[in-house]
Write an enzyme that holds these catalytic residues in place. Sequence first.
Site, mmCIF file in Angstrom:
data_model
loop_
_atom_site.group_PDB
_atom_site.id
_atom_site.type_symbol
_atom_site.label_atom_id
_atom_site.label_comp_id
_atom_site.label_asym_id
_atom_site.label_seq_id
_atom_site.Cartn_x
_atom_site.Cartn_y
_atom_site.Cartn_z
ATOM 1 C CG HIS A 308 -2.200 0.742 1.088
ATOM 2 N ND1 HIS A 308 -1.922 2.391 1.316
ATOM 3 C CD2 HIS A 308 -3.319 0.754 0.536
ATOM 4 C CE1 HIS A 308 -3.200 2.716 0.954
ATOM 5 N NE2 HIS A 308 -3.977 1.887 0.475
ATOM 6 C CG ASP A 366 -8.623 -4.167 -2.736
ATOM 7 O OD1 ASP A 366 -9.548 -4.054 -2.609
ATOM 8 O OD2 ASP A 366 -7.682 -3.437 -3.431
HETATM 9 N N1 CMC Z 1 4.529 -7.225 -4.935
HETATM 10 C C1 CMC Z 1 5.750 -7.395 -4.688
HETATM 11 N N2 CMC Z 1 6.656 -6.474 -4.697
HETATM 12 C C2 CMC Z 1 5.857 -5.114 -4.327
HETATM 13 C C3 CMC Z 1 4.376 -5.207 -4.350
HETATM 14 C C4 CMC Z 1 3.711 -6.198 -4.453
HETATM 15 N N3 CMC Z 1 2.476 -6.318 -4.248
HETATM 16 N N4 CMC Z 1 4.221 -4.010 -3.951
HETATM 17 C C5 CMC Z 1 5.121 -3.000 -4.040
HETATM 18 N N5 CMC Z 1 6.279 -3.815 -4.118
HETATM 19 C C6 CMC Z 1 7.675 -3.420 -4.243
HETATM 20 C C7 CMC Z 1 7.905 -2.380 -5.338
HETATM 21 O O1 CMC Z 1 8.504 -3.257 -6.457
HETATM 22 C C8 CMC Z 1 9.227 -1.758 -4.899
HETATM 23 O O2 CMC Z 1 10.342 -2.293 -4.733
HETATM 24 P P1 CMC Z 1 11.539 -1.464 -5.039
HETATM 25 O O3 CMC Z 1 11.822 -0.483 -3.841
HETATM 26 O O4 CMC Z 1 12.545 -2.572 -4.919
HETATM 27 O O5 CMC Z 1 11.395 -0.932 -6.387
HETATM 28 C C9 CMC Z 1 8.497 -1.519 -3.394
HETATM 29 O O6 CMC Z 1 7.811 -2.434 -3.013
HETATM 30 C C10 CMC Z 1 7.730 -0.285 -3.132
HETATM 31 O O7 CMC Z 1 6.574 -0.214 -4.280
HETATM 32 P P2 CMC Z 1 6.150 0.924 -5.042
HETATM 33 O O8 CMC Z 1 5.362 0.323 -6.224
HETATM 34 O O9 CMC Z 1 7.169 2.130 -5.180
HETATM 35 O O10 CMC Z 1 4.977 1.427 -3.828
HETATM 36 P P3 CMC Z 1 3.835 2.249 -4.440
HETATM 37 O O11 CMC Z 1 3.566 2.791 -2.994
HETATM 38 O O12 CMC Z 1 3.894 3.199 -5.589
HETATM 39 O O13 CMC Z 1 2.606 1.233 -4.729
HETATM 40 C C11 CMC Z 1 0.760 -0.134 -4.467
HETATM 41 C C12 CMC Z 1 1.437 0.832 -3.851
HETATM 42 C C13 CMC Z 1 -0.660 -0.703 -4.093
HETATM 43 C C14 CMC Z 1 0.237 0.236 -5.967
HETATM 44 C C15 CMC Z 1 1.749 -1.504 -4.881
HETATM 45 O O14 CMC Z 1 1.995 -2.096 -3.509
HETATM 46 C C16 CMC Z 1 1.141 -2.528 -5.572
HETATM 47 O O15 CMC Z 1 0.929 -2.614 -6.789
HETATM 48 N N6 CMC Z 1 0.626 -3.611 -4.864
HETATM 49 C C17 CMC Z 1 -0.530 -4.540 -5.736
HETATM 50 C C18 CMC Z 1 -1.618 -3.967 -5.915
HETATM 51 C C19 CMC Z 1 -2.903 -3.841 -5.016
HETATM 52 O O16 CMC Z 1 -3.052 -4.792 -4.243
HETATM 53 N N7 CMC Z 1 -3.509 -2.684 -4.867
HETATM 54 C C20 CMC Z 1 -4.359 -2.297 -3.717
HETATM 55 C C21 CMC Z 1 -4.069 -1.232 -2.969
HETATM 56 S S1 CMC Z 1 -5.196 -1.119 -1.318
HETATM 57 C C22 CMC Z 1 -6.687 -0.802 -2.196
HETATM 58 C C23 CMC Z 1 -6.704 0.659 -2.594
HETATM 59 O O17 CMC Z 1 -6.309 1.516 -2.143
HETATM 60 O O18 CMC Z 1 -6.933 0.696 -4.086
#
Ligand code: CMC
Length: 431
Positions: A308, A366
């Site tokens: 998240h 989710d």
């Molecule tokens: N699986 C594997 N690695 C992950 C994941 C994941 N689900 N989420 C984040 N990471 C890693 C990412 O690769 C990054 O690694 P590094 O620092 O080495 O590059 C690190 O963790 C930080 O991730 P980020 O993409 O910079 O984080 P963000 O804040 O931009 O993204 C997120 C948040 C929710 C989009 C992401 O965690 C994700 O894509 N999760 C899966 C989709 C998901 O479950 N979304 C629902 C969110 S809750 C409901 C809502 O609010 O809509």
Amino acid sequence: MTESQKTATLTVHGESYDLPVFSPTAGPDVIDIRKLYGQAGVFTYDPGFTSTASCDSTITFIDGDKGELLHRGYPIEQIASKSHFLELSYLLLYGELPSARDLENFETTITRHTMLHEQMQYFYRGFRRDAHPMAIMVGVVGAMSAFYHDSTDVADPRQREIASHRLIAKMPTIAAWAYKYHIGQPFVYPRNDLDYASNFLRMCFAVPAEDYEVNPILARAMDRIFMLQADHEQNASTSTVRLASSSGANPFACIAAGIACLWGPAHGGANQACLEMLEEIGSVDRIPEFIERAKDKDDPFRLMGFGHRVYKNFDPRATVMKQSADEVLDLLGIEDNPKLQVAKALEKQALEDPYFIEKKLFPNVDFYSGIVMEAMGFPTSMFTPIFALSRTVGWVSQWKEMIADPQNKIGRPRQLYLGATSRDYVDIENR
Ligand code: CMC
């Protein structure tokens, strides 16, 4: 907002500028850069808004490190255990918990607005039957502006209120009808003697040949899903609603924009993507392979339902949703569902894996909501429409707050331009 007493000093090209600093009632201080461009001739750069407050708000507060979610100051755990969706809706919209009389009036108003204009059912029939229910929802909610002209004047507070009520009341009917249309069954009309969640379940699962007896445990679980997804401060879809409405666009068009944004797999579409992922994993012995893929930087695969932007400890909504999942699965006696087995083992293995521990990646709401909705009998394509229906009250409350704010002005971000500088047009024969 009161005058700021604190300042931060920024030095740009050798010149120093004092910027006001505002202290919120909770959360980190905020540096006010509104006059920075006028004074220093520079922009700030923050794609993804990771360090930028886009507005001030009194509705929802999240402390991602503590795993805290408050609506108007009340913790989500207390709301989920003691309240119900329409009471929470009142709280989000009006700022305080309702008196018994106010709640009764509000519930009556919402219940009496649940029917759709009869002409709208012909609008549904224009879609292909295999359309995704979210595609239908974006279209139908946008089309509300063509059916309810008398509540599109955003300058009129009474019209704004009627539009808010209509959106909250009609969204379950719109979502249920998107589902009915998708599966080729007749539309089921709302019933005023049922509560909000029971009405939605009945509109989804009843057929003219056989009515649907609503199980109170399932209705309660549905209501909880609505509550847990009701608002989440300035997330992507809410910010979309605010940006769309900053131009003065009508509320139905703006909420349709929010629905479009919510659809993406990184946001509301994650619950569908999560269930599809569990299906793809298929069996517990294949989990390590998928965990390795999620960790591989060269593989775009991510564990859906994990991580998240704001929560870096745990998602408090996920804790409540997990309890609900246990209750529903227990009631329905389906603990040996293969997807559920995979989900439980995946959660355990990911939480013990150093990659997920270091990056503070936990199951989010989710991850569990998909499991509950699948157990209730919803197809995966309905998960995101249910999220949209739940989040409508949040979008509407944030929209209402924004329109009433005298500081409201059109949202217009700037950019860091890296393209070509001015050059002369080249005629086609000379290219
Ligand atoms: N699986 C594997 N690695 C992950 C994941 C994941 N689900 N989420 C984040 N990471 C890693 C990412 O690769 C990054 O690694 P590094 O620092 O080495 O590059 C690190 O963790 C930080 O991730 P980020 O993409 O910079 O984080 P963000 O804040 O931009 O993204 C997120 C948040 C929710 C989009 C992401 O965690 C994700 O894509 N999760 C899966 C989709 C998901 O479950 N979304 C629902 C969110 S809750 C409901 C809502 O609010 O809509």
